[in-house]
Design a protein around this motif. Structure first.
Motif, short mmCIF file in Angstrom:
data_model
loop_
_atom_site.label_atom_id
_atom_site.label_comp_id
_atom_site.label_asym_id
_atom_site.label_seq_id
_atom_site.Cartn_x
_atom_site.Cartn_y
_atom_site.Cartn_z
N PHE A 654 0.82 -1.21 0.00
CA PHE A 654 0.00 0.00 0.00
C PHE A 654 0.86 1.27 0.00
O PHE A 654 0.49 2.28 -0.59
CB PHE A 654 -0.95 -0.02 1.21
N ILE A 655 2.07 1.22 0.67
CA ILE A 655 2.96 2.39 0.63
C ILE A 655 3.44 2.61 -0.79
O ILE A 655 3.48 3.76 -1.29
CB ILE A 655 4.15 2.18 1.60
N THR A 656 3.82 1.53 -1.44
CA THR A 656 4.30 1.65 -2.83
C THR A 656 3.20 2.18 -3.73
O THR A 656 3.44 3.06 -4.58
CB THR A 656 4.76 0.27 -3.33
N LEU A 657 2.00 1.68 -3.52
CA LEU A 657 0.87 2.13 -4.34
C LEU A 657 0.60 3.61 -4.12
O LEU A 657 0.34 4.37 -5.07
CB LEU A 657 -0.37 1.31 -3.99
N SER A 658 0.71 4.04 -2.84
CA SER A 658 0.47 5.45 -2.53
C SER A 658 1.53 6.34 -3.16
O SER A 658 1.23 7.42 -3.69
CB SER A 658 0.46 5.63 -1.01
#
Length: 666
Positions: A654-658
């Protein structure tokens, strides 16, 4: 009175069926039997009022049944001579069968159910014979089919009884489908199902006063009136063939012996099998419009009379011999109907009820005496042990074989048993008949008279004469039936002896017109009745000669030389097996219809329903869900560090996606 005659058996059915357990077996027996006795007595009162009185036709509306567009059906009781004759037959025999069953079924734990079914059977038949329209007749028609299914399969724990009940139901569905199509045809042609309206139009057409003869569309063909009425009558007769067990649709009748013996007496003498004869007689104004249909009726009846007689000569089950006798005698009745001698046909139906019920109930008394044994090869020598049963069965056999004094009469009444007067009348009428199958039918009925005498005396000799062939233990327990079973035998024996002489003048004699009062079509019938009294003497003597010849052959085979039948069977084994296996009709139908139906059903079950529908539908989806969940379940290991690792991967995802989403916005 007429409503009571019809609905008292229904009341008995409801009491025994709904409250049998509460009131007990004895009360169920007495209530149903008492109501039938009352109905039988009232039926005789109705017979004297209508047939022997001045009443011609009484119509009693009961209720408004169906109202749909132009179709308006009222449940109405139609009381004329034909009806009261059937009321006497149905209720008299049924009352005696009820009384007899009190003794015969004494040890059965399900007596309330049995007596409820008997009363239901009677009510259904009464609904049929009192019908005022074709739909009301169809109600009773299906009612007797249902009741016969319940009674034939009464001992439902026996696989053979279940199979026999199902066979009777399925075979009759074939005939009933034709009957239903015939009713549709009548409605399409005449625009009504009311007897009065149908007969009025039929009479106008026959007289040539109708403005337009109706036509019919059938299977894509436009039929003229002559073709349409022939097709319609043949479809109606198909229903009669099923109910009355005529050739091709006869296979259910001998298997119906799986039911208790009183059921056999009721089916064969008063209900079920007489329905087809009654239907053709009731619709005689329609059948008179098609000589082709009447010829088919004659041909089928004559063929059945001979066919059933040949099989009866080799059967060993005492009830099956009498069953094939019924099949043969029904053939006689249809022969008479086919040549237009409707009164003669109904006369034989009337007399036949007495001696056929007598024979079946006597057979039940024999079975009761020899510990439920039905194979005549294990009987013999019973004459002195059960004399009442022997002499009453002797009387029944005399009536069935047509014992009488030919050419001798007092006034207009011939001297002889009931079967002698009515069956000989059919043979004489057949000789005088004029349709294309009359000559064939005459010789078939003559041959059937010989066979009837032979197998009837064969039954008597094998059962009562000679040396005992039962075990010593069985012979020790042989005993005469109680009075509750023998009294009905006495009553029926009186009918078997005197019913023909007592009612000959009304049914077929000089008071024919005042007796029937227009209840039957009289045009061709009176012509045949006139001609049959002027047949050659040799025609009048032939039935008597055949009766004597059959008796002498039976004496030779089963009294003087009891080993002769076995030697003859061994010498002509192919013919013996052919007759013993009932002309292989069951095997033929099994090959043509039963096995292909089972194969088709198994294919549709396994391939169609199982593989395709369930495989691609519920079962397929369920299997995929199970596979997916099985894989998902493997992810649940139970170790904390596995779950922590999965959480870290999720957080990283989710951090990468954000980050990528935010970068994309600038």
């Amino acid at each position: 009175m007429y409503s009571a005659i019809v609905f008292l058996p229904l009341v008995g059915f409801l009491i025994a069926g709904l409250f049998g357990r509460a009131i007990g077996a004895k009360a169920s027996e007495y209530v149903t039997s008492s109501l039938l006795v009352v109905a039988a007595l009232l039926s005789w009162v109705a017979f004297f009022d209508v047939a022997l009185g001045t009443e011609a036709l009484v119509q009693i509306p009961v209720l408004q049944w169906i109202s749909s567009g132009a179709l308006d059906v009222t449940w109405t009781l139609r009381i004329d001579t034909l009806t009261v004759v059937m009321l006497v037959v149905v209720n008299s025999v049924s009352a005696l069968v009820h009384i007899y069953s009190i003794g015969y079924m004494h040890h059965d734990p399900h007596r309330p159910r049995f007596f409820a079914y008997l009363s239901l059977f009677t009510f259904a038949m009464l609904s049929l014979v009192t019908s005022d329209n074709l739909l009301q007749m169809f109600f009773g028609w299906e009612g007797v089919g249902l009741a016969s299914y319940l009674l034939i399969g009464f001992w439902f724990k026996k696989p053979s009884a279940n199979a026999a009940a199902m066979k009777a139901f399925v075979v009759n569905r074939v005939g009933d489908f034709g009957f239903l199509l015939g009713i549709f045809g009548v409605y399409m042609m005449f625009g009504t199902i009311s007897y009065d309206d149908i007969f009025a139009q039929a009479g106008a057409i026959a007289a040539g006063t109708a403005q337009n003869a109706p036509s019919l569309e059938f299977l894509g063909y436009s039929l003229s009136f002559d073709s349409a009425i022939t097709v319609t009558c043949l479809l109606l007769f198909l229903g009669a063939m099923g109910k009355s067990a005529q050739l091709l649709l006869h296979t259910w009748l001998p298997d119906a012996m799986e039911g208790p013996t009183p059921v056999s007496a009721l089916i064969h003498a008063a209900t079920m099998v007489t329905a087809g004869v009654f239907m053709v007689a009731r619709l005689s104004p329609l059948f008179e419009l098609s000589h082709t249909a009447l010829t088919v009726v004659t041909f089928v009846g004559a063929s059945t009379a001979l066919f059933a007689g040949t099989i009866g000569c080799v059967q060993n089950d005492i009830k099956r011999v009498i069953a094939y006798s019924t099949c043969s005698q029904l053939g006689y009745m249809f022969v008479a109907l086919g040549i237009g001698a409707y009164g003669v046909a109904v006369f034989h139906l009337f007399t036949h009820a007495f001696f056929k019920a007598l024979l079946f109930l006597c057979a039940g008394s024999v079975i009761h005496a020899v510990s439920d044994e039905q194979d005549m090869r294990r009987m013999g020598g019973l004459r002195k042990h059960i004399p009442v049963t022997y002499w009453t069965m002797f009387i029944g056999t005399l009536a069935l074989t047509g014992f009488g004094i030919p050419l001798v009469h007092i006034g207009h009444t011939y001297l002889g048993t009931a079967g002698f007067i009515s069956k000989d009348a059919i043979i004489e009428a057949t000789y005088a008949g004029h349709n294309a199958a009359s000559n064939f039918a005459f010789w078939m009925t003559i041959a059937a008279a010989f066979l009837t005498s032979f197998y009837s005396w064969r039954l008597t000799f094998m059962t009562f004469h000679g040396k005992p062939r039962a075990s010593v233990d069985v012979m020790k327990h042989v005993h005469e039936s109680p009075l509750v079973m023998t009294v009905p035998l006495f009553v029926l024996a009186v009918g078997a002896l005197f019913a023909g002489m007592a009612f000959q003048s009304g049914f077929i004699g000089e008071t024919y017109d005042t007796f029937w009062k227009g209840a039957l079509f009289t045009g061709a019938d009176n012509h045949v009745l006139h001609d049959m009294h002027h047949v050659p003497i040799w025609v009048k003597l032939m039935p008597f000669i055949m009766m004597v010849a059959g008796f002498l052959l039976a004496v030779q085979f089963y009294i003087r030389k009891p080993d002769a039948p076995k030697k003859l069977a061994e010498r002509h084994d192919a013919l013996y097996q052919f007759l013993l296996n009932k002309w292989y009709f069951d095997e033929l139908y099994d090959f043509l219809f039963v096995k292909p139906s089972l194969k088709l059903g198994r294919f549709l079950w396994k391939r169609g329903d199982g593989a395709v529908i369930d495989g691609m539908g519920p079962d397929g989806i369920a299997a995929r869900v199970q596979q997916i969940t099985a894989q998902v379940v493997r992810l649940q290991s139970g170790y904390i560090y596995h779950y922590a690792f999965a959480m870290l991967i999720g957080v990283a995802f989710f951090i990468t996606l954000s980050m990528f989403s935010g970068g994309g916005a600038h």
